[in-house]
Design an enzyme around this catalytic site. Structure first.
Site, PDB file in Angstrom:
ATOM      1  N   ASP A  24      -5.692  -4.390  -5.917  1.00  0.00           N
ATOM      2  CA  ASP A  24      -6.127  -4.562  -4.540  1.00  0.00           C
ATOM      3  C   ASP A  24      -5.082  -5.461  -3.876  1.00  0.00           C
ATOM      4  OD1 ASP A  24      -7.278  -5.496  -2.176  1.00  0.00           O
ATOM      5  OD2 ASP A  24      -9.291  -5.304  -2.987  1.00  0.00           O
ATOM      6  N   PRO A  52       1.669   7.841  -0.935  1.00  0.00           N
ATOM      7  CA  PRO A  52       2.376   8.538  -2.023  1.00  0.00           C
ATOM      8  C   PRO A  52       3.857   8.166  -2.154  1.00  0.00           C
ATOM      9  CG  PRO A  52       2.200   9.955  -0.124  1.00  0.00           C
ATOM     10  CD  PRO A  52       1.533   8.669   0.265  1.00  0.00           C
ATOM     11  N   GLY A  53       4.307   7.152  -1.493  1.00  0.00           N
ATOM     12  CA  GLY A  53       5.652   6.650  -1.770  1.00  0.00           C
ATOM     13  C   GLY A  53       6.725   7.041  -0.779  1.00  0.00           C
ATOM     14  N   ALA A  98       0.890  -1.173   0.000  1.00  0.00           N
ATOM     15  CA  ALA A  98       0.000   0.000   0.000  1.00  0.00           C
ATOM     16  C   ALA A  98       0.924   1.218   0.000  1.00  0.00           C
ATOM     17  CB  ALA A  98      -0.896  -0.022   1.228  1.00  0.00           C
ATOM     18  N   ALA A  99       1.310   1.659  -1.193  1.00  0.00           N
ATOM     19  CA  ALA A  99       2.526   2.472  -1.296  1.00  0.00           C
ATOM     20  C   ALA A  99       2.329   3.972  -1.423  1.00  0.00           C
ATOM     21  CB  ALA A  99       3.360   1.985  -2.469  1.00  0.00           C
ATOM     22  N   CYS A 149      -1.081   3.925  11.073  1.00  0.00           N
ATOM     23  CA  CYS A 149      -1.034   5.186  11.826  1.00  0.00           C
ATOM     24  C   CYS A 149      -2.294   5.256  12.684  1.00  0.00           C
ATOM     25  CB  CYS A 149      -0.856   6.401  10.924  1.00  0.00           C
ATOM     26  SG  CYS A 149      -2.120   6.565   9.671  1.00  0.00           S
ATOM     27  N   ASP A 202       1.972  -1.207   4.936  1.00  0.00           N
ATOM     28  CA  ASP A 202       1.650   0.022   5.669  1.00  0.00           C
ATOM     29  C   ASP A 202       0.152   0.218   5.442  1.00  0.00           C
ATOM     30  OD1 ASP A 202       2.087   2.378   7.090  1.00  0.00           O
ATOM     31  OD2 ASP A 202       2.405   3.536   5.254  1.00  0.00           O
TER      32      ASP A 202
HETATM   33  C1  LIG Z   1      -1.202   4.493   4.985  1.00  0.00           C
HETATM   34  S1  LIG Z   1      -1.384   4.760   3.324  1.00  0.00           S
HETATM   35  C2  LIG Z   1       0.158   4.300   2.660  1.00  0.00           C
HETATM   36  C3  LIG Z   1       1.231   5.335   2.816  1.00  0.00           C
HETATM   37  C4  LIG Z   1       2.497   4.927   2.109  1.00  0.00           C
HETATM   38  N1  LIG Z   1       2.978   3.646   2.544  1.00  0.00           N
HETATM   39  C5  LIG Z   1       3.590   5.944   2.285  1.00  0.00           C
HETATM   40  O1  LIG Z   1       4.454   5.776   3.113  1.00  0.00           O
HETATM   41  O2  LIG Z   1       3.588   6.942   1.578  1.00  0.00           O
HETATM   42  C6  LIG Z   1      -2.370   3.406   2.872  1.00  0.00           C
HETATM   43  C7  LIG Z   1      -2.584   3.299   1.392  1.00  0.00           C
HETATM   44  O3  LIG Z   1      -3.264   2.072   1.129  1.00  0.00           O
HETATM   45  C8  LIG Z   1      -4.118   2.265   0.035  1.00  0.00           C
HETATM   46  N2  LIG Z   1      -5.083   1.162   0.051  1.00  0.00           N
HETATM   47  C9  LIG Z   1      -6.308   1.112   0.594  1.00  0.00           C
HETATM   48  N3  LIG Z   1      -6.854  -0.089   0.416  1.00  0.00           N
HETATM   49  C10 LIG Z   1      -5.948  -0.848  -0.237  1.00  0.00           C
HETATM   50  C11 LIG Z   1      -5.935  -2.182  -0.707  1.00  0.00           C
HETATM   51  N4  LIG Z   1      -6.968  -2.990  -0.517  1.00  0.00           N
HETATM   52  N5  LIG Z   1      -4.842  -2.619  -1.355  1.00  0.00           N
HETATM   53  C12 LIG Z   1      -3.793  -1.803  -1.544  1.00  0.00           C
HETATM   54  N6  LIG Z   1      -3.743  -0.534  -1.124  1.00  0.00           N
HETATM   55  C13 LIG Z   1      -4.805  -0.058  -0.479  1.00  0.00           C
HETATM   56  C14 LIG Z   1      -4.693   3.631   0.288  1.00  0.00           C
HETATM   57  O4  LIG Z   1      -5.192   4.176  -0.896  1.00  0.00           O
HETATM   58  C15 LIG Z   1      -3.477   4.375   0.817  1.00  0.00           C
HETATM   59  O5  LIG Z   1      -2.800   5.013  -0.219  1.00  0.00           O
END
Ligand SMILES: C[S@@+](CC[C@H](N)C(=O)[O-])C[C@H]1O[C@@H](n2cnc3c(N)ncnc32)[C@H](O)[C@@H]1O
Length: 779
Positions: free
Chosen positions: A407, A359-360, A356-357, A483, A426
Site C-alpha cells: 500500500d 501496468p508500468g 502506483a505503477a 486522470c 500517478d
Molecule cells: C492510475 S493507475 C497507475 C498507472 C501507472 N502509473 C501507469 O502509468 O501505467 C493507479 C494505480 O494505483 C494502484 N493503487 C490503488 N491504490 C493504491 C495504493 N493505496 N497504493 C499503491 N497503489 C495503489 C491501482 O491499482 C492502479 O494500478
C-alpha cells in the site's frame, strides 16, 4: 509561431475585429497575438474539435457583422504596411476591370478601418476628411481616376454601413423571434416527458436553446425564469442526453462555462487517438516509424512537445501485436500519460519511486530516460496488476527496477523517509478524465467515491513527499498526477500538501495545458497551485489529466490542525511504534483483496467510522466534491481519530503476507544490482552521515547501521532470511533478518523502534480478508 492552416478561429477573429473593436494596426496585430496564444495551447487538439470557443458567441450576436466583413478574410495576416503598398496597384487596375476594382475598393474600405488613425494611413485619412481638395485637384487623368476611386470608395463605405445596420437589425429581430419561441418546459410537461423514453432530438434542441439563452441572458431570458432555472434544466438535459448521473453532470457544470461543458461532453463521446511511445532503450523513433509504416500503420510524430511519441491514424495490423511491439520497441500509451514523466524529468543514477505503477507505462518511460541506470521502485497495491507491470518491464528491457507490492501509504516506513531523489504518484482516481475510454465512469461515480478518492490521494501524497530527500543534489521532486478532472482530486490535494509539508509547487515544464484552478466555487487555493497543469479532451485532444510538480524545501513536517474530512497526518501524530505509515483507513487496504481488479479506490473500503465521516462530509460539500476547510473542533476530533487509535494499535503488530510481495524485474537480478549500487551509495552516505533505507527481496527494514555491528556476522543472518523466504515463505521479520536488512539498508531512527510480534489485530484483518474471499467464492 505557425498557425494551423484552415482553422476557423483565425478568420472569425479577423472578421470580428473591425466593427466593434477599436481599429488600427496595433489592434489587428494584437488579435493575431491573442490567436496565437490560444492556438499554441490548442495545437495538440488539431485532430478534434476546436475547443474553448463560446458556441453562443460564435453563432450569436457577432456572427452577422462577421459576414458583413467577409472580405477582410482576404488579408488574414496583413498589416497596414502591406496594405498601403497594395493600394496603388489596385488603383491602376480599376480602369481595366470593374470587378477587380470593386473588390479593391471593398478591401480598401476594410483596410482603412483596420488602419485606423495610425500614421501610416495619414494620407488616406486626409483624403477621406477633405474630399473637396481632391475634387479641385488638377493632377490630370491620374487625379481624375483617384477621384473616381474615391467616390466609389465612399459609396461602398456608405453601403457597408447600411448593410451592417441591416444585419444588426435582422439579428435583433432573430433574437427577439427566437426568445419568443423558446421557454423552459413546465413541471407538467417534464412529468409527461418522463413517462416515455427520452426524446433525444427534443432534448438536444432544448440544450442548444438553453445554451443560447444563457449566453445572452439579459436579452433572451423568459420572464419569470432565472439563471438557476435554465442551468438546472440544462444539467438534467445534458445528463439525460449524454447518459451521466446528475452528480457528475453538476460537477462538470461547475467547472466549465455552459458552452464549454457541451464541448467537453462531446469530446468524451469518442476515445482519444491511439498513441505509441518509442522505447528509447531499444529503438529510435524515426526507424520505428519507418518499420511500422511498412507494416501498414499510418502514423506521425505526436507533436513538437514529445520526442518519443507517435500518433496512429489508422492501421492494417493490430498495433499491440506487431513484432516490434513484442520486442519492446514501443509502448501503447495515451498522450496524456507522457506528461507526468516529462514533468518528473528523471535523471540518470537517481533513486526514484513510482508509487502506483501498474501496468508500468510510466515506469518504463522513467527507466528509458534514466538509461537503465540508478534504481526505480515500481510499487503497486493490487496483486492482480503485478503480472502486467512485470511483463511490460521485461518486454521493454528495463533492468533498473524493483517491483514492490505495498500500500503506497506505507512506503515511507518500508523504503525509508527522505531517501528518494524523485517520487511519481500517478494516483488512483475517479477516472473522470478518461470517460472516452471508459464510459462506465459516467454513471458509476458518486460524491462518496470522490471524497474517498480524495482522502486516499491526500494520504498518498504525504507519503510521497515524506520519501523524498529535500537535500537530494539532483532532485527533491514529487510529481502528482491523476486522470481525473475533478478539483477535489487535484488542486484540493495539492493545496492540502502545501499546508501539511514544506513543499512548493513548481512549473511542470510543459508548455501547454491550462493552469490549475486557484479558486473554485467557495474554495480558495494557494496561488502557486496555478503552476499545476490541466489537460482536457476537448481542448488538447488528449485524455483529461492533471499534473503537479512539487519541490521539497525541507524535510521538516509542518504541524497544522487537521481539517474537516482530511486524513490524519500520521507523520505529525504520535509516531507508530513500528515506524510504518498508518492511515485512518488501514482496514480498507487490507480488505481490498475481494475486488483487486478494480482500478480505482472504490475497493479500498473505509473503516465504518471514516466512511460515516466521509458521507457526512460529502453532504456538507454540497456536491462540490471538495472538502470544506473549517469545521468545529469537536468534529475534527471525531470518529476518524477513534479509527486512527485502533489502527495504531493494530499496526504495532507485524502484518504478514502482503507486504512481502516484491518481485524482481526484467531478466536481470535487480536485487543484486541494487545491492551493489546501494552499497556504494551507502558508503557515500555513511561518510556523509546521512540516513538511508533500502529494499531487499521484498522487505526493507532500515535500522540503525550501528545496530548491525552489535548483531554479529551478517552473512549468516542473511542466509536465514533467504531460507525462510524460499522455504515456507515465512515473512515475519525476525531479529536476525531485521539485522540482515539493516546490513543492506540504511539508518532510520524510527525503524529502530520496530516491534515485530506477529498476529494481533492485523493478522485478524488478514483472516477476515481470507474469509471475505472464500465467502465470495462460495457465492
Ligand atoms: C492510475 S493507475 C497507475 C498507472 C501507472 N502509473 C501507469 O502509468 O501505467 C493507479 C494505480 O494505483 C494502484 N493503487 C490503488 N491504490 C493504491 C495504493 N493505496 N497504493 C499503491 N497503489 C495503489 C491501482 O491499482 C492502479 O494500478
Amino acid at each position: 509561431m505557425a498557425l494551423l492552416p484552415g482553422k476557423g478561429g483565425k478568420k472569425r477573429k479577423g472578421g470580428k475585429g473591425t466593427p466593434t473593436k477599436s481599429p488600427g494596426k496595433k489592434s489587428s496585430k494584437h488579435d493575431d497575438e491573442e490567436f496565437e496564444e490560444v492556438s499554441e495551447e490548442e495545437v495538440p487538439t488539431a485532430g478534434g474539435k476546436k475547443g474553448r470557443g463560446n458556441a453562443v458567441e460564435k453563432r450569436g450576436k457577432k456572427e452577422v457583422p462577421q459576414k458583413a466583413k467577409g472580405k477582410r478574410k482576404a488579408f488574414p495576416e496583413s498589416d497596414s504596411d502591406d496594405d498601403s503598398d497594395d493600394e496603388p496597384e489596385m488603383e491602376d487596375d480599376t480602369s481595366e476591370e470593374d470587378e477587380d476594382e470593386d473588390a479593391a475598393m471593398e478591401m480598401l474600405g476594410s483596410t482603412r478601418e483596420l488602419l485606423g488613425s495610425d500614421s501610416d494611413d495619414e494620407d488616406y485619412m486626409e483624403m477621406d476628411d477633405d474630399p473637396k481638395g481632391l475634387e479641385f485637384s488638377d493632377d490630370g487623368s491620374e487625379s481624375e481616376e483617384e477621384l473616381d476611386v474615391e467616390k466609389r470608395s465612399r459609396k461602398i463605405d456608405a453601403q457597408r454601413i447600411l448593410d451592417e445596420k441591416d444585419a444588426e437589425a435582422e439579428m435583433q429581430l432573430n433574437i427577439q423571434g427566437e426568445s419568443d419561441d423558446f421557454r423552459l418546459p413546465t413541471a407538467e410537461e417534464l412529468e409527461e416527458e418522463s413517462k416515455g423514453p427520452p426524446d433525444l432530438p427534443k432534448i438536444q434542441s432544448r440544450i442548444k436553446e438553453i445554451v443560447r439563452v444563457l449566453g445572452n441572458f439579459k436579452q433572451l431570458r423568459a420572464e419569470g425564469s432565472d439563471r438557476g432555472d435554465y442551468t438546472k434544466q440544462l444539467a438534467l438535459d445534458l445528463a439525460s442526453y449524454y447518459g451521466y448521473n446528475e452528480f457528475l453532470m453538476n460537477m462538470f457544470m461547475q467547472m466549465f462555462p455552459v458552452a464549454e461543458v457541451v464541448e467537453f461532453l462531446e469530446a468524451n463521446e469518442t476515445p482519444r487517438p491511439v498513441c505509441l511511445r518509442t522505447n528509447t532503450l531499444k529503438a529510435r523513433r524515426r526507424e520505428l516509424m519507418d518499420v511500422l509504416i511498412n507494416r501498414g500503420v499510418n502514423l506521425a510524430p505526436l507533436g513538437k512537445w514529445s520526442k518519443v511519441g507517435l500518433v496512429v491514424y489508422e492501421s492494417k495490423v493490430p498495433v499491440g501485436a506487431t513484432p516490434e511491439y513484442m520486442a519492446g520497441h514501443y509502448m501503447l500509451q495515451s498522450a496524456s500519460s507522457f506528461l507526468p514523466v516529462m514533468a518528473l524529468a528523471p535523471q540518470e543514477k537517481e533513486r526514484i519511486i513510482d508509487m502506483a505503477a501498474a501496468p508500468g507505462g510510466k515506469t518504463t518511460y522513467i527507466a528509458g530516460l534514466m538509461k537503465n541506470t540508478g534504481v526505480i521502485y515500481a510499487n503497486e497495491l493490487k496483486e492482480s496488476r503485478l503480472p502486467s507491470l512485470s511483463a511490460n518491464i521485461q518486454r521493454m528491457g528495463v533492468t533498473n527496477t524493483i517491483i514492490c507490492n505495498y500500500d503506497g501509504r506505507k512506503l515511507p516506513g518500508i523504503l525509508g523517509k527522505n531517501t528518494a531523489d524523485r517520487v511519481l504518484l500517478d494516483a488512483p482516481c475517479s477516472g473522470t478524465g478518461v470517460i472516452g475510454k471508459d464510459p462506465s465512469v459516467k454513471v458509476t461515480k458518486s460524491g462518496e467515491d470522490i471524497v474517498r478518492c480524495a482522502f486516499l490521494q491526500k494520504e498518498l501524497i504525504l507519503a510521497a513527499i515524506d520519501m523524498v530527500d529535500a537535500s537530494s543534489k539532483s532532485g527533491g521532486y514529487i510529481v502528482y498526477s491523476t486522470c481525473s478532472v475533478l478539483v477535489a482530486e487535484n488542486e484540493a490535494v495539492i493545496d492540502y500538501a502545501l499546508r501539511k509539508r514544506d513543499v512548493k509547487v513548481v512549473s511542470c515544464g510543459l508548455d501547454f495545458g491550462r493552469p490549475g484552478y486557484t479558486r473554485f466555487r467557495e474554495h480558495r487555493f494557494h496561488p502557486h497551485v496555478a503552476n499545476t497543469r490541466r489537460f482536457f479532451p476537448h481542448a488538447h485532444n488528449m485524455d483529461g489529466f492533471f499534473v503537479a510538480k512539487l519541490k521539497k524545501i525541507s524535510n521538516t513536517i509542518k504541524t497544522t490542525p487537521k481539517e474537516e474530512n482530511e486524513p490524519e497526518d500520521t507523520a505529525v501524530a504520535e509516531e507508530p511504534e513500528n515506524g510504518e505509515a498508518v492511515s485512518a483507513d488501514e482496514d480498507s487496504a487490507n480488505t481490498s483483496a475481494g475486488s483487486e481488479d478494480d482500478e480505482d479506490v472504490g475497493s479500498q473500503k473505509k473503516t465504518k467510522a471514516s466512511k460515516k465521516k466521509q458521507k457526512k462530509a460529502s453532504i456538507e460539500q454540497n456536491g462540490s466534491g471538495v472538502a470544506k476547510k473549517s469545521a468545529p473542533a469537536k468534529e475534527r476530533n471525531g470518529s476518524l481519530n477513534g479509527a486512527k487509535t485502533d489502527h495504531k494499535n493494530a499496526v504495532k503488530q507485524k502484518k504478514p503476507g502482503k507486504q512481502d510481495r516484491t518481485m524482481d524485474a526484467g531478466n536481470v537480478n535487480p536485487t543484486k544490482r541494487t545491492e551493489e549500487e546501494e552499497s556504494s551509495e551507502r558508503l557515500k552516505q555513511k561518510k556523509a552521515g546521512k540516513q538511508n533505507g533500502t529494499v531487499y527481496a521484498g522487505k526493507a527494514t532500515p535500522t540503525k547501521h550501528k545496530k548491525l555491528k552489535e548483531e554479529g556476522p551478517v552473512r549468516k543472518k542473511q542466509k536465514s532470511i533467504e531460507q525462510s523466504e524460499d522455504g515456507k515463505k515465512s515473512l515475519t521479520p525476525t531479529k536476525e533478518n531485521t539485522a540482515a536488512h539493516a546490513k543492506r539498508g540504511g539508518v532510520d531512527e524510527v525503524q529502530k523502534k520496530r516491534n515485530y510480534s506477529p498476529g494481533g489485530k492485523v493478522k485478524q484483518q488478514f483472516s477476515s480478508k481470507k474469509h471475505l474471499k472464500s465467502k465470495t467464492r462460495r457465492k
